[in-house]
Scaffold this motif. Sequence first.
Motif, PDB file in Angstrom:
ATOM      1  N   PHE A   1      42.122  70.913  74.979  1.00  0.00           N
ATOM      2  CA  PHE A   1      42.385  71.679  75.910  1.00  0.00           C
ATOM      3  C   PHE A   1      44.060  72.273  75.552  1.00  0.00           C
ATOM      4  CE2 PHE A   1      44.051  74.058  79.433  1.00  0.00           C
ATOM      5  CZ  PHE A   1      43.312  74.580  79.947  1.00  0.00           C
ATOM      6  N   PHE A   2      44.695  73.213  75.141  1.00  0.00           N
ATOM      7  CA  PHE A   2      46.064  73.398  75.246  1.00  0.00           C
ATOM      8  C   PHE A   2      46.501  74.173  76.409  1.00  0.00           C
ATOM      9  CE2 PHE A   2      44.786  72.692  70.841  1.00  0.00           C
ATOM     10  CZ  PHE A   2      45.896  72.154  70.103  1.00  0.00           C
ATOM     11  N   SER A   3      47.618  73.559  77.053  1.00  0.00           N
ATOM     12  CA  SER A   3      48.457  74.404  78.334  1.00  0.00           C
ATOM     13  C   SER A   3      49.585  74.602  77.462  1.00  0.00           C
ATOM     14  CB  SER A   3      48.424  73.394  79.231  1.00  0.00           C
ATOM     15  OG  SER A   3      49.059  74.150  80.309  1.00  0.00           O
ATOM     16  N   VAL A   4      49.890  75.912  77.277  1.00  0.00           N
ATOM     17  CA  VAL A   4      51.109  76.271  76.591  1.00  0.00           C
ATOM     18  C   VAL A   4      52.033  77.358  77.392  1.00  0.00           C
ATOM     19  CG1 VAL A   4      52.054  77.611  74.622  1.00  0.00           C
ATOM     20  CG2 VAL A   4      49.743  76.273  74.337  1.00  0.00           C
ATOM     21  N   GLY A   5      53.288  76.980  77.555  1.00  0.00           N
ATOM     22  CA  GLY A   5      54.191  77.798  78.369  1.00  0.00           C
ATOM     23  C   GLY A   5      53.982  78.207  79.678  1.00  0.00           C
TER      24      GLY A   5
ATOM     25  N   LYS B   1      40.494  67.958  81.526  1.00  0.00           N
ATOM     26  CA  LYS B   1      40.954  66.493  81.262  1.00  0.00           C
ATOM     27  C   LYS B   1      39.779  65.625  81.862  1.00  0.00           C
ATOM     28  CE  LYS B   1      43.411  62.843  80.323  1.00  0.00           C
ATOM     29  NZ  LYS B   1      43.570  62.223  79.151  1.00  0.00           N
ATOM     30  N   ARG B   2      39.293  65.942  83.054  1.00  0.00           N
ATOM     31  CA  ARG B   2      38.334  65.177  83.829  1.00  0.00           C
ATOM     32  C   ARG B   2      37.189  65.180  83.041  1.00  0.00           C
ATOM     33  NH1 ARG B   2      40.079  66.926  88.796  1.00  0.00           N
ATOM     34  NH2 ARG B   2      38.481  68.419  88.716  1.00  0.00           N
ATOM     35  N   SER B   3      36.729  66.302  82.411  1.00  0.00           N
ATOM     36  CA  SER B   3      35.337  66.580  81.752  1.00  0.00           C
ATOM     37  C   SER B   3      35.646  66.004  80.188  1.00  0.00           C
ATOM     38  CB  SER B   3      35.299  68.052  81.494  1.00  0.00           C
ATOM     39  OG  SER B   3      35.396  68.588  82.733  1.00  0.00           O
ATOM     40  N   GLY B   4      36.555  65.542  79.952  1.00  0.00           N
ATOM     41  CA  GLY B   4      36.531  64.397  78.564  1.00  0.00           C
ATOM     42  C   GLY B   4      37.456  65.136  77.348  1.00  0.00           C
ATOM     43  N   ALA B   5      37.983  66.177  77.720  1.00  0.00           N
ATOM     44  CA  ALA B   5      38.820  66.995  76.637  1.00  0.00           C
ATOM     45  C   ALA B   5      40.273  66.316  76.412  1.00  0.00           C
ATOM     46  CB  ALA B   5      39.225  68.342  77.199  1.00  0.00           C
ATOM     47  N   THR B   6      40.723  66.455  75.263  1.00  0.00           N
ATOM     48  CA  THR B   6      41.812  65.944  74.802  1.00  0.00           C
ATOM     49  C   THR B   6      42.885  67.181  75.401  1.00  0.00           C
ATOM     50  OG1 THR B   6      41.064  64.814  72.868  1.00  0.00           O
ATOM     51  CG2 THR B   6      43.551  65.232  72.973  1.00  0.00           C
ATOM     52  N   LEU B   7      43.855  66.810  76.252  1.00  0.00           N
ATOM     53  CA  LEU B   7      44.845  67.565  76.825  1.00  0.00           C
ATOM     54  C   LEU B   7      46.113  67.577  76.157  1.00  0.00           C
ATOM     55  CD1 LEU B   7      45.519  69.954  79.108  1.00  0.00           C
ATOM     56  CD2 LEU B   7      46.095  67.883  80.461  1.00  0.00           C
TER      57      LEU B   7
ATOM     58  N   VAL C   1      58.794  73.819  76.976  1.00  0.00           N
ATOM     59  CA  VAL C   1      60.159  73.317  76.797  1.00  0.00           C
ATOM     60  C   VAL C   1      60.630  72.180  77.911  1.00  0.00           C
ATOM     61  CG1 VAL C   1      60.937  75.066  75.205  1.00  0.00           C
ATOM     62  CG2 VAL C   1      61.089  75.196  77.858  1.00  0.00           C
ATOM     63  N   GLU C   2      59.946  72.361  78.874  1.00  0.00           N
ATOM     64  CA  GLU C   2      60.252  71.092  80.064  1.00  0.00           C
ATOM     65  C   GLU C   2      58.956  70.557  80.765  1.00  0.00           C
ATOM     66  OE1 GLU C   2      62.570  73.781  82.267  1.00  0.00           O
ATOM     67  OE2 GLU C   2      60.621  74.396  83.605  1.00  0.00           O
ATOM     68  N   GLU C   3      59.262  69.605  81.541  1.00  0.00           N
ATOM     69  CA  GLU C   3      57.989  68.907  81.996  1.00  0.00           C
ATOM     70  C   GLU C   3      57.601  69.799  83.200  1.00  0.00           C
ATOM     71  OE1 GLU C   3      58.083  65.059  83.274  1.00  0.00           O
ATOM     72  OE2 GLU C   3      58.437  64.436  81.018  1.00  0.00           O
ATOM     73  N   THR C   4      56.154  69.544  83.191  1.00  0.00           N
ATOM     74  CA  THR C   4      55.505  70.065  84.548  1.00  0.00           C
ATOM     75  C   THR C   4      54.702  69.080  85.431  1.00  0.00           C
ATOM     76  OG1 THR C   4      53.311  70.541  83.297  1.00  0.00           O
ATOM     77  CG2 THR C   4      55.086  72.164  82.822  1.00  0.00           C
ATOM     78  N   PRO C   5      54.110  69.625  86.519  1.00  0.00           N
ATOM     79  CA  PRO C   5      53.317  68.890  87.061  1.00  0.00           C
ATOM     80  C   PRO C   5      52.170  68.281  86.584  1.00  0.00           C
ATOM     81  CG  PRO C   5      53.847  70.883  88.516  1.00  0.00           C
ATOM     82  CD  PRO C   5      54.405  71.037  86.914  1.00  0.00           C
ATOM     83  N   ILE C   6      51.532  68.803  85.351  1.00  0.00           N
ATOM     84  CA  ILE C   6      50.641  68.335  84.520  1.00  0.00           C
ATOM     85  C   ILE C   6      51.035  67.596  83.425  1.00  0.00           C
ATOM     86  CG2 ILE C   6      48.852  70.078  85.323  1.00  0.00           C
ATOM     87  CD1 ILE C   6      49.191  70.867  82.436  1.00  0.00           C
ATOM     88  N   SER C   7      52.260  67.443  83.229  1.00  0.00           N
ATOM     89  CA  SER C   7      52.601  66.518  81.981  1.00  0.00           C
ATOM     90  C   SER C   7      52.037  65.217  81.978  1.00  0.00           C
ATOM     91  CB  SER C   7      54.268  66.705  81.945  1.00  0.00           C
ATOM     92  OG  SER C   7      54.678  67.759  81.849  1.00  0.00           O
TER      93      SER C   7
ATOM     94  N   ASP D   1      47.323  64.123  77.118  1.00  0.00           N
ATOM     95  CA  ASP D   1      47.538  62.990  76.164  1.00  0.00           C
ATOM     96  C   ASP D   1      48.499  63.242  75.168  1.00  0.00           C
ATOM     97  OD1 ASP D   1      44.562  61.809  76.535  1.00  0.00           O
ATOM     98  OD2 ASP D   1      44.321  64.065  76.451  1.00  0.00           O
ATOM     99  N   PHE D   2      49.109  64.568  74.924  1.00  0.00           N
ATOM    100  CA  PHE D   2      50.162  64.620  74.169  1.00  0.00           C
ATOM    101  C   PHE D   2      51.224  65.767  74.904  1.00  0.00           C
ATOM    102  CE2 PHE D   2      46.689  63.799  71.222  1.00  0.00           C
ATOM    103  CZ  PHE D   2      47.460  62.872  70.411  1.00  0.00           C
ATOM    104  N   HIS D   3      52.403  65.607  75.073  1.00  0.00           N
ATOM    105  CA  HIS D   3      53.213  66.331  75.660  1.00  0.00           C
ATOM    106  C   HIS D   3      54.294  66.738  74.666  1.00  0.00           C
ATOM    107  CE1 HIS D   3      55.717  68.419  78.478  1.00  0.00           C
ATOM    108  NE2 HIS D   3      56.912  67.698  78.166  1.00  0.00           N
ATOM    109  N   VAL D   4      54.032  68.203  74.122  1.00  0.00           N
ATOM    110  CA  VAL D   4      55.047  68.548  73.068  1.00  0.00           C
ATOM    111  C   VAL D   4      56.097  69.246  73.779  1.00  0.00           C
ATOM    112  CG1 VAL D   4      55.268  70.142  71.061  1.00  0.00           C
ATOM    113  CG2 VAL D   4      53.149  68.798  71.361  1.00  0.00           C
ATOM    114  N   ARG D   5      57.287  68.808  73.520  1.00  0.00           N
ATOM    115  CA  ARG D   5      58.419  69.191  74.385  1.00  0.00           C
ATOM    116  C   ARG D   5      59.063  70.114  73.325  1.00  0.00           C
ATOM    117  NH1 ARG D   5      61.535  66.382  78.958  1.00  0.00           N
ATOM    118  NH2 ARG D   5      62.596  68.221  79.610  1.00  0.00           N
ATOM    119  N   GLY D   6      59.009  71.333  73.169  1.00  0.00           N
ATOM    120  CA  GLY D   6      59.257  72.325  72.397  1.00  0.00           C
ATOM    121  C   GLY D   6      58.964  73.591  72.651  1.00  0.00           C
TER     122      GLY D   6
END
Length: 247
Positions: A181-185, A201-207, A212-218, A222-227
Motif C-alpha cells: 500500500f502506497f500513501s502518496v502526497g 498495515k494491520r491486514s499485513g500489507a507493506t506500507l 515531502v514531510e512527516e505525517t501522522p501515519i509516518s 515500513d518505508f517513509h520516502v521523504r521526497g
Amino acid sequence: MVEEIAAIMANCGRCIVLTGAGISAESGVPTFRGKDGLWGKFRAEELATMDAFLSNPAIVWEWYNWRRELMAKVEPNPGHLAITEMESLFDDFTLVTQNVDNLHRVAGTRNILELHGNIHHNKCVECNRSHDPKAQIDPDEIPCCEHCGGKIRPDVVWYGEMLDSAIINAAFQQSERADIFFSVGTSAIVHPAASLPPIAKRSGATLVEVNVEETPISFLADFHVRGKSGEFLPRLVEELKKRRASE
Ligand code: OAD
C-alpha cells in the motif's frame, strides 16, 4: 530504498496507491493545507459546504469556475504517469484518490476510486442526479435540474458530507486485501481516507509513504520516502520494470 521497495513489489500481487493533493502539486495544483489553500479571503472550508451553497450559490460557483479553469490548464506530472505504468505491472491494482482534479484519468490510470468526486462533474443539489459536465457555470444564472428544479452543484464531496458508500466500501475492501500500500502526497488527516493506510498495515500489507514531510501515519510506514512523488515514483517504476523483465 528504491531497490528494496521494488524487490518487495516484485513479489506482490495486489497493490493499492492512495493519493492526495501532493501528487498534483508538481503539476501546479495548490494543496489544501498551507499558504496555497487560500482563495481571496476565503478558505476551502468556508466555500465547499452545503451551507455556503444555500446561502450564496453564486460565490461558490465563482470559486469552482476558478478551480475548474485552473485544473483544465494543468497536466499530469511524472508522478501521475508513473502510477499509470505501475498499474500495468500488476494484475490487481487500485488507485484511491482524494483529488478531484481528474489528472489520474488524464494520465491514463484506469482502476480509480475517486473518494471526493470529480470537479468536472455536476449534479443536482436536491435529487443528486448527474447533470451534463459543463466547464463554466454562470454564477448569476445557475442552471436547474430538469427533474426537480434543484440548483446544479459540482459533484464533489463537501465538508460535512458523507462519501459515496459504494466507493469508500470498495476502498476499505481493497485496503484489507492489499499486499503493498502506497500513501502518496497526503497529509493523512482527513478521514475516512486517512484510515486506509492503517487498515492495510494491520491486514499485513507493506506500507510505503511518499511525502515531502512527516505525517501522522509516518511512524506506521515500513518505508517513509521523504521526497517528491514526481521524482521518486518514476525511479521506482523503472526499478520494478527491470525486475519484472528479468523474471
Ligand atoms: P493536503 O493539502 O492536506 O496535504 C498535501 C500533502 O502533500 C502534504 O502532506 C504535503 O507534505 C504533501 N506534498 C506536497 N508536495 C508534495 C510532492 N511533490 N510530493 C509528495 N508529497 C507532497 O492534501 P490532502 O491530504 O489531499 O477534502 O487533503 C485531504 C483532503 O482535505 C482533500 O481531499 C480535501 C481536503 O479537505 C475534501 O475536499 C473533501
